[in-house]
Write a protein that holds these residues in place. Sequence first.
Motif, PDB file in Angstrom:
ATOM      1  N   LEU A 243       0.916  -1.207   0.068  1.00  0.00           N
ATOM      2  CA  LEU A 243      -0.050   0.077   0.038  1.00  0.00           C
ATOM      3  C   LEU A 243       0.927   1.442   0.240  1.00  0.00           C
ATOM      4  N   GLY A 244       1.944   1.135   0.721  1.00  0.00           N
ATOM      5  CA  GLY A 244       2.625   2.410   0.872  1.00  0.00           C
ATOM      6  C   GLY A 244       3.562   2.845  -0.286  1.00  0.00           C
ATOM      7  N   PHE A 245       4.049   1.626  -0.945  1.00  0.00           N
ATOM      8  CA  PHE A 245       5.046   1.725  -2.107  1.00  0.00           C
ATOM      9  C   PHE A 245       4.089   2.186  -3.266  1.00  0.00           C
ATOM     10  N   GLY A 246       2.774   1.788  -3.400  1.00  0.00           N
ATOM     11  CA  GLY A 246       1.809   2.084  -4.261  1.00  0.00           C
ATOM     12  C   GLY A 246       1.337   3.382  -4.347  1.00  0.00           C
ATOM     13  N   LEU A 247       1.176   3.856  -3.019  1.00  0.00           N
ATOM     14  CA  LEU A 247       0.926   5.435  -2.969  1.00  0.00           C
ATOM     15  C   LEU A 247       2.046   6.227  -3.255  1.00  0.00           C
ATOM     16  N   PHE A 248       3.207   5.827  -3.047  1.00  0.00           N
ATOM     17  CA  PHE A 248       4.381   6.414  -3.550  1.00  0.00           C
ATOM     18  C   PHE A 248       4.528   6.551  -4.958  1.00  0.00           C
ATOM     19  N   LEU A 249       4.466   5.309  -5.707  1.00  0.00           N
ATOM     20  CA  LEU A 249       4.849   5.359  -7.013  1.00  0.00           C
ATOM     21  C   LEU A 249       3.459   5.995  -7.684  1.00  0.00           C
ATOM     22  N   ALA A 250       2.099   6.109  -7.099  1.00  0.00           N
ATOM     23  CA  ALA A 250       1.101   6.914  -7.648  1.00  0.00           C
ATOM     24  C   ALA A 250       1.594   8.305  -7.738  1.00  0.00           C
ATOM     25  N   TYR A 251       2.164   8.763  -6.686  1.00  0.00           N
ATOM     26  CA  TYR A 251       2.621  10.213  -6.678  1.00  0.00           C
ATOM     27  C   TYR A 251       3.790  10.503  -7.522  1.00  0.00           C
ATOM     28  N   GLN A 252       4.423   9.715  -7.800  1.00  0.00           N
ATOM     29  CA  GLN A 252       5.914   9.659  -8.670  1.00  0.00           C
ATOM     30  C   GLN A 252       5.219   9.760 -10.071  1.00  0.00           C
ATOM     31  N   VAL A 253       4.406   9.088 -10.459  1.00  0.00           N
ATOM     32  CA  VAL A 253       3.945   8.706 -11.751  1.00  0.00           C
ATOM     33  C   VAL A 253       2.760  10.080 -11.980  1.00  0.00           C
ATOM     34  N   GLY A 254       1.992  10.086 -11.282  1.00  0.00           N
ATOM     35  CA  GLY A 254       0.782  11.234 -11.275  1.00  0.00           C
ATOM     36  C   GLY A 254       1.222  12.717 -11.222  1.00  0.00           C
ATOM     37  N   PHE A 255       1.963  12.997 -10.490  1.00  0.00           N
ATOM     38  CA  PHE A 255       2.388  14.466 -10.202  1.00  0.00           C
ATOM     39  C   PHE A 255       3.757  14.637 -10.395  1.00  0.00           C
ATOM     40  N   ALA A 256       4.822  13.984  -9.985  1.00  0.00           N
ATOM     41  CA  ALA A 256       6.221  14.195 -10.376  1.00  0.00           C
ATOM     42  C   ALA A 256       6.203  13.961 -11.839  1.00  0.00           C
ATOM     43  N   GLY A 257       5.791  12.824 -12.164  1.00  0.00           N
ATOM     44  CA  GLY A 257       5.906  12.466 -13.712  1.00  0.00           C
ATOM     45  C   GLY A 257       5.135  13.268 -14.556  1.00  0.00           C
ATOM     46  N   GLY A 258       4.168  13.958 -14.005  1.00  0.00           N
ATOM     47  CA  GLY A 258       3.490  14.718 -14.854  1.00  0.00           C
ATOM     48  C   GLY A 258       2.342  13.927 -15.840  1.00  0.00           C
ATOM     49  N   LEU A 259       1.547  12.909 -15.199  1.00  0.00           N
ATOM     50  CA  LEU A 259       0.489  12.074 -15.767  1.00  0.00           C
ATOM     51  C   LEU A 259      -0.763  13.164 -15.753  1.00  0.00           C
ATOM     52  N   PHE A 260      -0.944  13.909 -14.699  1.00  0.00           N
ATOM     53  CA  PHE A 260      -2.016  14.935 -14.625  1.00  0.00           C
ATOM     54  C   PHE A 260      -1.840  16.361 -14.864  1.00  0.00           C
ATOM     55  N   SER A 261      -0.665  16.374 -15.464  1.00  0.00           N
ATOM     56  CA  SER A 261      -0.370  17.944 -16.287  1.00  0.00           C
ATOM     57  C   SER A 261      -0.947  17.824 -17.593  1.00  0.00           C
ATOM     58  N   ASP A 262      -0.896  18.923 -18.083  1.00  0.00           N
ATOM     59  CA  ASP A 262      -1.409  19.164 -19.425  1.00  0.00           C
ATOM     60  C   ASP A 262      -0.665  18.654 -20.694  1.00  0.00           C
ATOM     61  N   ARG A 263       0.654  18.510 -20.663  1.00  0.00           N
ATOM     62  CA  ARG A 263       1.489  18.221 -21.550  1.00  0.00           C
ATOM     63  C   ARG A 263       2.526  17.158 -20.801  1.00  0.00           C
ATOM     64  N   PRO A 264       2.031  15.800 -20.568  1.00  0.00           N
ATOM     65  CA  PRO A 264       3.117  15.114 -19.833  1.00  0.00           C
ATOM     66  C   PRO A 264       4.190  14.612 -20.404  1.00  0.00           C
ATOM     67  N   PRO A 265       5.471  14.776 -19.981  1.00  0.00           N
ATOM     68  CA  PRO A 265       6.631  14.241 -20.562  1.00  0.00           C
ATOM     69  C   PRO A 265       6.738  12.804 -19.909  1.00  0.00           C
ATOM     70  N   TRP A 266       7.581  12.140 -20.925  1.00  0.00           N
ATOM     71  CA  TRP A 266       7.513  10.676 -20.642  1.00  0.00           C
ATOM     72  C   TRP A 266       8.675   9.954 -21.243  1.00  0.00           C
ATOM     73  N   THR A 267       9.531   9.321 -20.354  1.00  0.00           N
ATOM     74  CA  THR A 267      10.556   8.847 -20.771  1.00  0.00           C
ATOM     75  C   THR A 267      10.524   7.110 -20.403  1.00  0.00           C
ATOM     76  N   PRO A 268      10.084   6.169 -21.203  1.00  0.00           N
ATOM     77  CA  PRO A 268       9.873   4.858 -20.607  1.00  0.00           C
ATOM     78  C   PRO A 268      11.176   4.376 -19.732  1.00  0.00           C
ATOM     79  N   ARG A 269      10.847   3.629 -18.716  1.00  0.00           N
ATOM     80  CA  ARG A 269      12.025   3.145 -17.868  1.00  0.00           C
ATOM     81  C   ARG A 269      11.321   2.076 -17.337  1.00  0.00           C
TER      82      ARG A 269
END
Length: 269
Positions: A243-269
Amino acid sequence: MISLLSIIALGFFLGMRHATDPDHVIAITTLVARHRTIKGASLIGVLWGVGHTLTIVAVGGAIVLLGWVIPARIGLSMEFSVALMLILLGIMNLTGFLKWINGRLSSTHGDQIEPQSDSHIHFDHIHLHRHTHDPAGQDHDTEDMSLIWFDPHVGRVGLFQLVRPLVVGIVHGLAGSAAVALLVLTTIPDPRWAGVYLFVFGIGTIAGMILITAAISLPVVFAGKLSSRVGWGLRVSSGLISLGFGLFLAYQVGFAGGLFSDRPPWTPR
């Protein structure tokens, strides 16, 4: 010939290493914590690896052979699905524990409820034994209450226990297929050899996950035989970590990674 053998060997060992990614290990640990035999836990690893290989070969092969281009938002969404899956797995483990606690409390404080219920644990189920205080004899009615909260009948026959790791592996494969395929494209220009690499990579991932599940299941099985409370503790711990790692990963992808931004950048990893 030497080059082909090198590609096969590289794909196999990189696939084994890929199985040790943190999100993979956490997900499989959460699943294995439900099992009390090494054989059952190893089967979980095989099914996870098969699901992962299916999507790696299908999606990665389409990228390599057909030139698919995955949009940034879709790619990030596939990675975000891993976070949601880890959160769900953690909640399922913790929900099962809370139901067991509730059953224990009900049985110890159920003097106002007739008939009384005793509960004990069998694999993924809580069995409730209802007792009536009939002078002529005791009525013993057993009721299964599955810890799988959305389909106890499927869980009882074991189908859900087989489908669950397969689905988890498929989700992980979706999230990692683009990165693996793009890595192959940069190193192996021949599409046929690239396809062979993807397949062997998947086989290596299955082998690596079998080893990981076997290693994880040893202390889990031993602890479960030693004490049911220790087994439950491992299950709750794995749920909290997932649960904790899932929440951390959701924040990293959704906010820090830009999923919820207007123009999300993405580098596959």
